[in-house]
Design a protein around this motif. Structure first.
Motif, PDB file in Angstrom:
ATOM      1  N   GLY A 194       1.149  -1.439   0.045  1.00  0.00           N
ATOM      2  CA  GLY A 194      -0.178  -0.206  -0.451  1.00  0.00           C
ATOM      3  C   GLY A 194       0.997   1.470   0.139  1.00  0.00           C
ATOM      4  N   PHE A 195       2.045   1.298   0.821  1.00  0.00           N
ATOM      5  CA  PHE A 195       2.264   2.633   0.677  1.00  0.00           C
ATOM      6  C   PHE A 195       3.387   2.204  -0.595  1.00  0.00           C
ATOM      7  CE2 PHE A 195       7.129   4.114   1.389  1.00  0.00           C
ATOM      8  CZ  PHE A 195       6.551   5.372   2.018  1.00  0.00           C
ATOM      9  N   ARG A 196       4.303   1.672  -1.342  1.00  0.00           N
ATOM     10  CA  ARG A 196       4.872   1.523  -2.001  1.00  0.00           C
ATOM     11  C   ARG A 196       3.641   2.202  -3.148  1.00  0.00           C
ATOM     12  NH1 ARG A 196       9.898   2.214  -2.555  1.00  0.00           N
ATOM     13  NH2 ARG A 196      10.047   1.126  -4.203  1.00  0.00           N
ATOM     14  N   LEU A 197       2.931   1.922  -3.218  1.00  0.00           N
ATOM     15  CA  LEU A 197       1.526   1.919  -4.285  1.00  0.00           C
ATOM     16  C   LEU A 197       1.501   3.710  -4.008  1.00  0.00           C
ATOM     17  CD1 LEU A 197      -0.452   1.083  -6.607  1.00  0.00           C
ATOM     18  CD2 LEU A 197      -2.040   1.157  -4.578  1.00  0.00           C
ATOM     19  N   LEU A 199       1.231   9.305  -5.792  1.00  0.00           N
ATOM     20  CA  LEU A 199       2.246  10.406  -5.484  1.00  0.00           C
ATOM     21  C   LEU A 199       2.250  11.420  -7.206  1.00  0.00           C
ATOM     22  CD1 LEU A 199       3.739  10.678  -2.149  1.00  0.00           C
ATOM     23  CD2 LEU A 199       1.923  11.947  -2.776  1.00  0.00           C
ATOM     24  N   PRO A 200       2.918  10.617  -8.094  1.00  0.00           N
ATOM     25  CA  PRO A 200       3.238  11.449  -9.385  1.00  0.00           C
ATOM     26  C   PRO A 200       1.889  11.208 -10.060  1.00  0.00           C
ATOM     27  CG  PRO A 200       4.371   9.162  -8.676  1.00  0.00           C
ATOM     28  CD  PRO A 200       3.488   9.431  -7.954  1.00  0.00           C
ATOM     29  N   ALA A 201       1.314  10.629 -10.281  1.00  0.00           N
ATOM     30  CA  ALA A 201      -0.097  10.595 -10.701  1.00  0.00           C
ATOM     31  C   ALA A 201      -0.669  11.884 -10.206  1.00  0.00           C
ATOM     32  CB  ALA A 201      -0.559   9.508 -10.855  1.00  0.00           C
ATOM     33  N   VAL A 243       0.468  15.225  -8.891  1.00  0.00           N
ATOM     34  CA  VAL A 243       0.733  15.876  -8.760  1.00  0.00           C
ATOM     35  C   VAL A 243       0.726  17.214  -9.545  1.00  0.00           C
ATOM     36  CG1 VAL A 243       3.530  16.867  -9.844  1.00  0.00           C
ATOM     37  CG2 VAL A 243       3.205  15.127  -7.797  1.00  0.00           C
ATOM     38  N   PRO A 244       0.747  16.690 -10.836  1.00  0.00           N
ATOM     39  CA  PRO A 244      -0.404  17.763 -12.043  1.00  0.00           C
ATOM     40  C   PRO A 244      -1.510  18.477 -11.501  1.00  0.00           C
ATOM     41  CG  PRO A 244       0.855  16.178 -12.857  1.00  0.00           C
ATOM     42  CD  PRO A 244       0.842  15.609 -12.159  1.00  0.00           C
ATOM     43  N   THR A 245      -2.447  17.554 -11.182  1.00  0.00           N
ATOM     44  CA  THR A 245      -3.638  18.370 -10.553  1.00  0.00           C
ATOM     45  C   THR A 245      -3.547  18.844  -9.398  1.00  0.00           C
ATOM     46  OG1 THR A 245      -4.960  16.689 -11.666  1.00  0.00           O
ATOM     47  CG2 THR A 245      -5.689  17.847 -10.258  1.00  0.00           C
ATOM     48  N   VAL A 246      -2.657  18.984  -8.141  1.00  0.00           N
ATOM     49  CA  VAL A 246      -1.969  19.438  -6.311  1.00  0.00           C
ATOM     50  C   VAL A 246      -1.680  21.003  -7.454  1.00  0.00           C
ATOM     51  CG1 VAL A 246      -0.647  19.118  -5.251  1.00  0.00           C
ATOM     52  CG2 VAL A 246      -1.523  16.540  -5.565  1.00  0.00           C
ATOM     53  N   PHE A 247      -1.194  20.500  -8.469  1.00  0.00           N
ATOM     54  CA  PHE A 247      -0.350  22.019  -8.836  1.00  0.00           C
ATOM     55  C   PHE A 247      -1.189  22.945  -9.197  1.00  0.00           C
ATOM     56  CE2 PHE A 247       4.116  20.081  -7.815  1.00  0.00           C
ATOM     57  CZ  PHE A 247       4.732  21.997  -7.436  1.00  0.00           C
ATOM     58  N   THR A 248      -2.137  22.765  -9.825  1.00  0.00           N
ATOM     59  CA  THR A 248      -3.007  23.747 -10.776  1.00  0.00           C
ATOM     60  C   THR A 248      -4.025  23.960  -9.817  1.00  0.00           C
ATOM     61  OG1 THR A 248      -4.078  22.111 -13.033  1.00  0.00           O
ATOM     62  CG2 THR A 248      -5.254  23.564 -11.401  1.00  0.00           C
ATOM     63  N   GLY A 249      -4.874  23.885  -8.165  1.00  0.00           N
ATOM     64  CA  GLY A 249      -4.791  23.650  -6.382  1.00  0.00           C
ATOM     65  C   GLY A 249      -3.706  24.675  -6.400  1.00  0.00           C
ATOM     66  N   ILE A 250      -2.281  24.682  -6.356  1.00  0.00           N
ATOM     67  CA  ILE A 250      -1.242  25.226  -5.673  1.00  0.00           C
ATOM     68  C   ILE A 250      -1.090  27.031  -6.907  1.00  0.00           C
ATOM     69  CG2 ILE A 250       1.426  25.751  -4.983  1.00  0.00           C
ATOM     70  CD1 ILE A 250       1.342  22.541  -4.475  1.00  0.00           C
ATOM     71  N   THR A 304       7.649  18.045 -12.622  1.00  0.00           N
ATOM     72  CA  THR A 304       6.724  16.765 -13.635  1.00  0.00           C
ATOM     73  C   THR A 304       7.131  16.908 -15.202  1.00  0.00           C
ATOM     74  OG1 THR A 304       5.312  18.846 -14.280  1.00  0.00           O
ATOM     75  CG2 THR A 304       3.982  17.903 -12.873  1.00  0.00           C
ATOM     76  N   SER A 305       8.496  16.996 -14.792  1.00  0.00           N
ATOM     77  CA  SER A 305       9.231  16.864 -15.895  1.00  0.00           C
ATOM     78  C   SER A 305       9.746  15.139 -16.422  1.00  0.00           C
ATOM     79  CB  SER A 305      11.024  16.472 -15.490  1.00  0.00           C
ATOM     80  OG  SER A 305      11.493  16.087 -14.781  1.00  0.00           O
ATOM     81  N   TRP A 306       9.030  14.260 -15.731  1.00  0.00           N
ATOM     82  CA  TRP A 306       8.945  13.386 -16.389  1.00  0.00           C
ATOM     83  C   TRP A 306       7.215  12.709 -17.617  1.00  0.00           C
ATOM     84  CZ3 TRP A 306       3.620  11.719 -15.071  1.00  0.00           C
ATOM     85  CH2 TRP A 306       3.170  12.287 -14.556  1.00  0.00           C
ATOM     86  N   ARG A 307       6.770  14.068 -17.508  1.00  0.00           N
ATOM     87  CA  ARG A 307       5.043  13.777 -18.348  1.00  0.00           C
ATOM     88  C   ARG A 307       5.788  14.021 -19.667  1.00  0.00           C
ATOM     89  NH1 ARG A 307       1.176  18.094 -16.304  1.00  0.00           N
ATOM     90  NH2 ARG A 307       0.366  16.955 -17.262  1.00  0.00           N
ATOM     91  N   VAL A 308       5.463  13.825 -20.623  1.00  0.00           N
ATOM     92  CA  VAL A 308       5.662  13.905 -22.039  1.00  0.00           C
ATOM     93  C   VAL A 308       4.837  14.183 -22.590  1.00  0.00           C
ATOM     94  CG1 VAL A 308       5.447  12.410 -24.422  1.00  0.00           C
ATOM     95  CG2 VAL A 308       5.508  10.834 -22.174  1.00  0.00           C
ATOM     96  N   PRO A 309       5.816  15.519 -23.261  1.00  0.00           N
ATOM     97  CA  PRO A 309       5.460  16.719 -23.878  1.00  0.00           C
ATOM     98  C   PRO A 309       4.118  16.018 -24.555  1.00  0.00           C
ATOM     99  CG  PRO A 309       7.398  17.146 -23.612  1.00  0.00           C
ATOM    100  CD  PRO A 309       6.528  16.138 -23.662  1.00  0.00           C
ATOM    101  N   VAL A 310       2.399  17.009 -24.581  1.00  0.00           N
ATOM    102  CA  VAL A 310       2.060  17.309 -25.692  1.00  0.00           C
ATOM    103  C   VAL A 310       2.460  17.252 -27.345  1.00  0.00           C
ATOM    104  CG1 VAL A 310      -0.077  18.373 -26.463  1.00  0.00           C
ATOM    105  CG2 VAL A 310       0.509  17.535 -23.956  1.00  0.00           C
TER     106      VAL A 310
END
Length: 283
Positions: free
Chosen positions: A190-193, A199-201, A203-210, A275-281
């Protein structure tokens, strides 16, 4: 088979197998320049209209002085140190409330989004407070905490908490179920999941809120500083209005807008870093 495909000469107009075509450095620089010129042109056009309209009598120059007049007043305030004092007071309050909101809302949102018992316990309270505007509670904060720094930081903290908290909850609950099934298929704990997938998935939406909270932190603070403050950009704008110092009022407004733009760009850069791991559109 892969080796054969990679060694086969490419037919005219055919992209070589196994290779992803990426824009050249020159193309990326050109695109960045075009985008930058477009943004600068829009701002320059706005300032040009602001300068010309009062001079041509399209608007009353008493209530909307030319931009050059406002700029002169801005330099005067910057030169005598008043602008720096007011800006420093506002930034200290805004960043304090914003930082506290990030430190509290992100972990709490992760807990509420991931653990159903926590969501069940806190859900009714969230529904009550999320629909209460921060400025509607300003008198309550002033009565309970006084008109000093504490009440202003508290109102910024309250206002910033909700966009961060709600976006974090949505980010956790909106993780692709396929990713979760794949992670569970390799027997992740559970913790590793949570650490490797959730968490990585999220991050983008969390930063939208920030980023939303970053804008809210400045807007709410300016309104709060108009009540019982002796320093700050909100106080500067409000006092200038009462004293009919219109160029000074606009100088304060321009400063607030500039701070908002810079703060947002800093958050965008930080988001790209995480989020540097994301593939640019379009790649």
């Amino acid at each position: 088979m892969t080796a054969l495909l990679e060694s086969r000469p490419a037919v005219d107009g055919e992209r070589p197998a196994g290779r992803v075509r990426r824009p050249s450095v020159a193309r990326r620089v050109a695109d960045a320049l075009v985008t930058g010129v477009g943004k600068v042109a829009a701002v320059v056009l706005l300032l040009a209209v602001w300068e010309v309209a009062p001079r041509l009598g399209l608007v009353d120059a008493t209530f909307l002085p030319p931009f050059s007049t406002v700029l002169d007043e801005w330099w005067r305030l910057a030169g005598n140190g008043q602008l720096l004092d007011h800006t420093g007071a506002s930034l200290a309050r805004s960043l304090s409330g914003f930082g506290l909101a990030v430190a509290v809302a992100v972990p709490l949102g992760l807990l509420i989004g991931w653990y159903k018992p926590v969501a069940t316990l806190l859900g009714p309270l969230l529904e009550v407070f999320r629909n209460t505007a921060a400025l509607a509670l300003l008198p309550v904060f002033v009565l309970l905490l006084g008109i000093g720094e504490t009440s202003k930081i508290a109102i910024v903290f309250y206002a910033c908490t909700w966009p961060i908290l709600l976006n974090t909850i949505s980010a956790v609950r909106g993780v692709d179920p396929t990713l979760l099934r794949l992670a569970r298929s390799v027997d992740l704990s559970g913790f590793r999941l949570f650490q490797k997938v959730i968490l990585p998935a999220a991050v983008p939406t969390v930063f939208t809120g920030i980023r939303l909270a970053g804008a809210v932190s400045i807007l709410v603070l300016v309104a709060a500083e108009m009540v019982g403050a002796k320093a700050g950009l909100g106080y500067l704008v409000n006092a200038s209005q009462f004293n009919f110092a219109i160029p000074r009022m606009y100088a304060g407004i321009v400063t607030i807008s500039a701070i908002g733009v810079v703060f947002n760009q800093l958050l965008v850069a930080l988001e790209r870093r995480f989020t540097s791991w994301r593939v640019p559109v379009g790649s």
